[in-house]
Design a protein around this motif. Structure first.
Motif, PDB file in Angstrom:
ATOM      1  N   ARG A 132       0.838  -1.200   0.000  1.00  0.00           N
ATOM      2  CA  ARG A 132       0.000   0.000   0.000  1.00  0.00           C
ATOM      3  C   ARG A 132       0.872   1.249   0.000  1.00  0.00           C
ATOM      4  NH1 ARG A 132      -4.384   0.143   4.623  1.00  0.00           N
ATOM      5  NH2 ARG A 132      -5.476  -1.273   3.176  1.00  0.00           N
ATOM      6  N   LEU A 133       0.550   2.172  -0.917  1.00  0.00           N
ATOM      7  CA  LEU A 133       1.210   3.477  -0.963  1.00  0.00           C
ATOM      8  C   LEU A 133       0.352   4.483  -0.217  1.00  0.00           C
ATOM      9  CD1 LEU A 133       3.320   5.536  -1.988  1.00  0.00           C
ATOM     10  CD2 LEU A 133       1.941   5.765  -4.065  1.00  0.00           C
ATOM     11  N   THR A 134       0.914   5.038   0.845  1.00  0.00           N
ATOM     12  CA  THR A 134       0.260   6.085   1.623  1.00  0.00           C
ATOM     13  C   THR A 134       0.986   7.389   1.359  1.00  0.00           C
ATOM     14  OG1 THR A 134      -0.326   4.484   3.343  1.00  0.00           O
ATOM     15  CG2 THR A 134      -0.401   6.819   3.946  1.00  0.00           C
ATOM     16  N   ASP A 135       0.243   8.419   0.973  1.00  0.00           N
ATOM     17  CA  ASP A 135       0.882   9.677   0.573  1.00  0.00           C
ATOM     18  C   ASP A 135      -0.035  10.850   0.911  1.00  0.00           C
ATOM     19  OD1 ASP A 135       2.320  11.708  -0.561  1.00  0.00           O
ATOM     20  OD2 ASP A 135       2.167  11.001  -2.625  1.00  0.00           O
ATOM     21  N   PRO A 136       0.148  11.477   2.089  1.00  0.00           N
ATOM     22  CA  PRO A 136      -0.741  12.566   2.500  1.00  0.00           C
ATOM     23  C   PRO A 136      -0.775  13.738   1.519  1.00  0.00           C
ATOM     24  CG  PRO A 136       0.506  11.758   4.383  1.00  0.00           C
ATOM     25  CD  PRO A 136       1.087  11.094   3.157  1.00  0.00           C
ATOM     26  N   ARG A 137       0.361  14.050   0.868  1.00  0.00           N
ATOM     27  CA  ARG A 137       0.387  15.234   0.002  1.00  0.00           C
ATOM     28  C   ARG A 137       0.132  14.894  -1.471  1.00  0.00           C
ATOM     29  NH1 ARG A 137       5.239  19.164   1.718  1.00  0.00           N
ATOM     30  NH2 ARG A 137       3.972  20.562   0.425  1.00  0.00           N
ATOM     31  N   ARG A 138       0.083  13.621  -1.807  1.00  0.00           N
ATOM     32  CA  ARG A 138      -0.290  13.147  -3.147  1.00  0.00           C
ATOM     33  C   ARG A 138       0.630  13.671  -4.256  1.00  0.00           C
ATOM     34  NH1 ARG A 138      -6.248  14.859  -3.569  1.00  0.00           N
ATOM     35  NH2 ARG A 138      -5.954  14.261  -5.745  1.00  0.00           N
ATOM     36  N   PHE A 139       1.952  13.814  -3.945  1.00  0.00           N
ATOM     37  CA  PHE A 139       2.922  14.142  -4.984  1.00  0.00           C
ATOM     38  C   PHE A 139       3.613  12.881  -5.514  1.00  0.00           C
ATOM     39  CE2 PHE A 139       2.996  18.452  -2.949  1.00  0.00           C
ATOM     40  CZ  PHE A 139       2.550  19.148  -4.052  1.00  0.00           C
ATOM     41  N   GLY A 140       3.309  11.738  -4.924  1.00  0.00           N
ATOM     42  CA  GLY A 140       3.877  10.489  -5.394  1.00  0.00           C
ATOM     43  C   GLY A 140       3.172  10.006  -6.647  1.00  0.00           C
ATOM     44  N   ALA A 141       3.610   8.857  -7.154  1.00  0.00           N
ATOM     45  CA  ALA A 141       3.012   8.326  -8.376  1.00  0.00           C
ATOM     46  C   ALA A 141       3.360   6.859  -8.536  1.00  0.00           C
ATOM     47  CB  ALA A 141       3.486   9.106  -9.598  1.00  0.00           C
ATOM     48  N   VAL A 142       2.516   6.154  -9.279  1.00  0.00           N
ATOM     49  CA  VAL A 142       2.791   4.801  -9.754  1.00  0.00           C
ATOM     50  C   VAL A 142       2.451   4.807 -11.242  1.00  0.00           C
ATOM     51  CG1 VAL A 142       2.356   2.333  -9.498  1.00  0.00           C
ATOM     52  CG2 VAL A 142       2.131   3.855  -7.514  1.00  0.00           C
ATOM     53  N   VAL A 143       3.437   4.534 -12.083  1.00  0.00           N
ATOM     54  CA  VAL A 143       3.269   4.669 -13.531  1.00  0.00           C
ATOM     55  C   VAL A 143       3.673   3.366 -14.215  1.00  0.00           C
ATOM     56  CG1 VAL A 143       4.010   5.942 -15.592  1.00  0.00           C
ATOM     57  CG2 VAL A 143       3.752   7.142 -13.407  1.00  0.00           C
ATOM     58  N   TRP A 144       2.813   2.861 -15.083  1.00  0.00           N
ATOM     59  CA  TRP A 144       3.154   1.672 -15.856  1.00  0.00           C
ATOM     60  C   TRP A 144       3.986   2.067 -17.060  1.00  0.00           C
ATOM     61  CZ3 TRP A 144       2.604   0.138 -20.892  1.00  0.00           C
ATOM     62  CH2 TRP A 144       2.918  -1.206 -21.157  1.00  0.00           C
ATOM     63  N   SER A 145       5.020   1.242 -17.374  1.00  0.00           N
ATOM     64  CA  SER A 145       5.842   1.464 -18.561  1.00  0.00           C
ATOM     65  C   SER A 145       6.237   0.105 -19.117  1.00  0.00           C
ATOM     66  CB  SER A 145       7.091   2.277 -18.214  1.00  0.00           C
ATOM     67  OG  SER A 145       7.793   2.685 -19.367  1.00  0.00           O
ATOM     68  N   ALA A 146       6.344   0.006 -20.446  1.00  0.00           N
ATOM     69  CA  ALA A 146       6.697  -1.267 -21.064  1.00  0.00           C
ATOM     70  C   ALA A 146       8.107  -1.706 -20.662  1.00  0.00           C
ATOM     71  CB  ALA A 146       6.591  -1.164 -22.584  1.00  0.00           C
ATOM     72  N   THR A 147       9.051  -0.754 -20.588  1.00  0.00           N
ATOM     73  CA  THR A 147      10.416  -1.001 -20.105  1.00  0.00           C
ATOM     74  C   THR A 147      10.942   0.322 -19.558  1.00  0.00           C
ATOM     75  OG1 THR A 147      11.631  -0.381 -22.116  1.00  0.00           O
ATOM     76  CG2 THR A 147      10.804  -2.658 -21.996  1.00  0.00           C
ATOM     77  N   LEU A 148      12.135   0.277 -18.972  1.00  0.00           N
ATOM     78  CA  LEU A 148      12.763   1.515 -18.512  1.00  0.00           C
ATOM     79  C   LEU A 148      13.296   2.346 -19.672  1.00  0.00           C
ATOM     80  CD1 LEU A 148      14.770   0.296 -15.387  1.00  0.00           C
ATOM     81  CD2 LEU A 148      12.763   1.768 -15.403  1.00  0.00           C
ATOM     82  N   ALA A 149      13.453   1.710 -20.826  1.00  0.00           N
ATOM     83  CA  ALA A 149      14.090   2.382 -21.969  1.00  0.00           C
ATOM     84  C   ALA A 149      13.107   3.143 -22.844  1.00  0.00           C
ATOM     85  CB  ALA A 149      14.839   1.360 -22.817  1.00  0.00           C
ATOM     86  N   VAL A 150      11.812   3.052 -22.560  1.00  0.00           N
ATOM     87  CA  VAL A 150      10.812   3.758 -23.365  1.00  0.00           C
ATOM     88  C   VAL A 150       9.962   4.628 -22.445  1.00  0.00           C
ATOM     89  CG1 VAL A 150      10.751   1.903 -25.080  1.00  0.00           C
ATOM     90  CG2 VAL A 150       9.097   1.896 -23.194  1.00  0.00           C
ATOM     91  N   ASP A 151       9.261   5.593 -23.049  1.00  0.00           N
ATOM     92  CA  ASP A 151       8.379   6.454 -22.266  1.00  0.00           C
ATOM     93  C   ASP A 151       7.202   5.652 -21.714  1.00  0.00           C
ATOM     94  OD1 ASP A 151       9.977   8.594 -22.801  1.00  0.00           O
ATOM     95  OD2 ASP A 151       8.746   9.379 -24.436  1.00  0.00           O
ATOM     96  N   PRO A 152       6.690   6.018 -20.554  1.00  0.00           N
ATOM     97  CA  PRO A 152       7.036   7.217 -19.789  1.00  0.00           C
ATOM     98  C   PRO A 152       8.252   7.074 -18.879  1.00  0.00           C
ATOM     99  CG  PRO A 152       5.230   6.087 -18.725  1.00  0.00           C
ATOM    100  CD  PRO A 152       5.491   5.333 -20.001  1.00  0.00           C
ATOM    101  N   ALA A 153       8.726   5.855 -18.626  1.00  0.00           N
ATOM    102  CA  ALA A 153       9.851   5.681 -17.701  1.00  0.00           C
ATOM    103  C   ALA A 153      11.097   6.405 -18.197  1.00  0.00           C
ATOM    104  CB  ALA A 153      10.141   4.202 -17.499  1.00  0.00           C
ATOM    105  N   ALA A 154      11.408   6.271 -19.490  1.00  0.00           N
ATOM    106  CA  ALA A 154      12.615   6.892 -20.032  1.00  0.00           C
ATOM    107  C   ALA A 154      12.576   8.403 -19.854  1.00  0.00           C
ATOM    108  CB  ALA A 154      12.765   6.522 -21.505  1.00  0.00           C
ATOM    109  N   ARG A 155      11.428   8.998 -20.066  1.00  0.00           N
ATOM    110  CA  ARG A 155      11.301  10.454 -19.921  1.00  0.00           C
ATOM    111  C   ARG A 155      11.482  10.884 -18.463  1.00  0.00           C
ATOM    112  NH1 ARG A 155       6.666  12.612 -18.550  1.00  0.00           N
ATOM    113  NH2 ARG A 155       5.516  10.827 -19.392  1.00  0.00           N
ATOM    114  N   LEU A 156      10.922  10.137 -17.540  1.00  0.00           N
ATOM    115  CA  LEU A 156      11.013  10.497 -16.130  1.00  0.00           C
ATOM    116  C   LEU A 156      12.424  10.327 -15.576  1.00  0.00           C
ATOM    117  CD1 LEU A 156       7.675   8.891 -14.887  1.00  0.00           C
ATOM    118  CD2 LEU A 156       8.156  11.333 -15.193  1.00  0.00           C
TER     119      LEU A 156
END
Length: 284
Positions: free
Chosen positions: A115-139
């Motif tokens: 469970r992700l608990t985040d009072p200020r809601r600046f966190g994120a969970v993002v799906w990406s096909a690999t680390l080498a493509v967007d959105p992971a690569a961009r981040l």
């Protein structure tokens, strides 16, 4: 907060427990900084691989259910890139309490509920096909070197700093030369190295840059060993708070005596962040 030590402590407290677990259910609460980017149903029955860290991000690789056919390998299913934002924490429990207003992402797995608990809601969970493509690569594109990477030599560190005119504290916080030097750890590393945080990077000599890199590595290693820092909300995946803040020599100690020279610790504001330092033993 959380910074690299807190994220690494989180990774270490989750890695063995989650490796090989299967996702059985997904719950999303209030929207976070970025959308998931995939239908939650896509994650069901996926197997969790070896949890990795890059800067302040955690990468959770996934493989899907085994394809039909004898001897068929599990299909790749991308992965989840987690960020704890300014106030987030991850916990893995076998019998979680009822979801609270600040519980925004939950994976029920065969090894417990994450469970992700985040009072200020600046966190994120993002799906990406690999680390080498967007959105992971961009981040991840603008992240600097990992602080413990042998490829980050003192010569390279000095060369990248020397090309800038910004104060050295600001360059550390930027994270595009080296990741992990959040505010508390930048203050502590500069104090250990005896360097004034206002010194311009282009004025930093090679010996002092080498000393700063060593101090940064020592500071971060100590913080990881102590479970990170808990100034407000951070807890590791076991629910334990960090203890490094109790060992800090200058951070949060305005007006106190410097442990090294007996001078008085001062606070100043740089780029809207509090900087703590000892003007007597940290020289420009």
């Amino acid at each position: 907060m959380p910074e690299l030590p807190e994220v690494e402590v989180t990774r270490a407290s989750l890695a063995d427990r989650l490796h090989g677990a299967h996702i059985e259910a997904v719950h999303l609460g209030k929207p976070l900084r970025w959308p998931l980017g995939a239908a939650p149903e896509r994650l069901l029955e996926c197997r969790i691989g070896e949890l990795q860290r890059r800067g302040k991000y955690l990468w959770m690789p996934l493989t899907g259910p085994q394809a039909p056919g004898a001897g068929a390998a599990p299909r790749e299913a991308g992965g989840l890139l987690w960020h704890l934002g300014m106030s987030g924490s991850l916990q893995l429990t076998e019998a979680p309490a009822a979801r609270g207003v600040h519980d925004h992402v939950e994976l029920r797995t065969s090894r417990g509920t994450l469970r992700l608990t985040d009072p200020r809601r600046f966190g994120a969970v993002v799906w990406s096909a690999t680390l080498a493509v967007d959105p992971a690569a961009r981040l991840l594109a603008r992240l600097g070197a990992e602080p413990f990477d042998p490829a980050l030599t003192p010569q390279r560190f000095h060369a990248e700093l020397h090309a800038r005119r910004t104060p050295v504290k600001a360059a550390l916080l930027a994270g595009d030369i080296v990741v992990g030097a959040g505010n508390i750890y930048a203050c502590e590393a500069l104090h250990r190295a005896g360097i004034d945080p206002r010194l311009r990077c282009c004025q930093l000599s090679r010996p002092r840059a080498e000393r700063l890199l060593a101090a940064l590595r020592e500071t971060l290693a100590q913080a990881i060993a102590l479970g990170g820092s808990t100034l407000r909300d951070f807890k590791d995946a076991h629910g334990m708070s960090g203890a490094f803040q109790h060992q800090a020599l200058v951070y949060g100690r305005e007006g106190e005596a410097c442990a090294r020279c007996g001078g008085t610790v001062r606070r100043l504001v740089q780029a809207q962040r509090s900087t703590f330092f000892c003007p007597a033993c940290q020289r420009r």
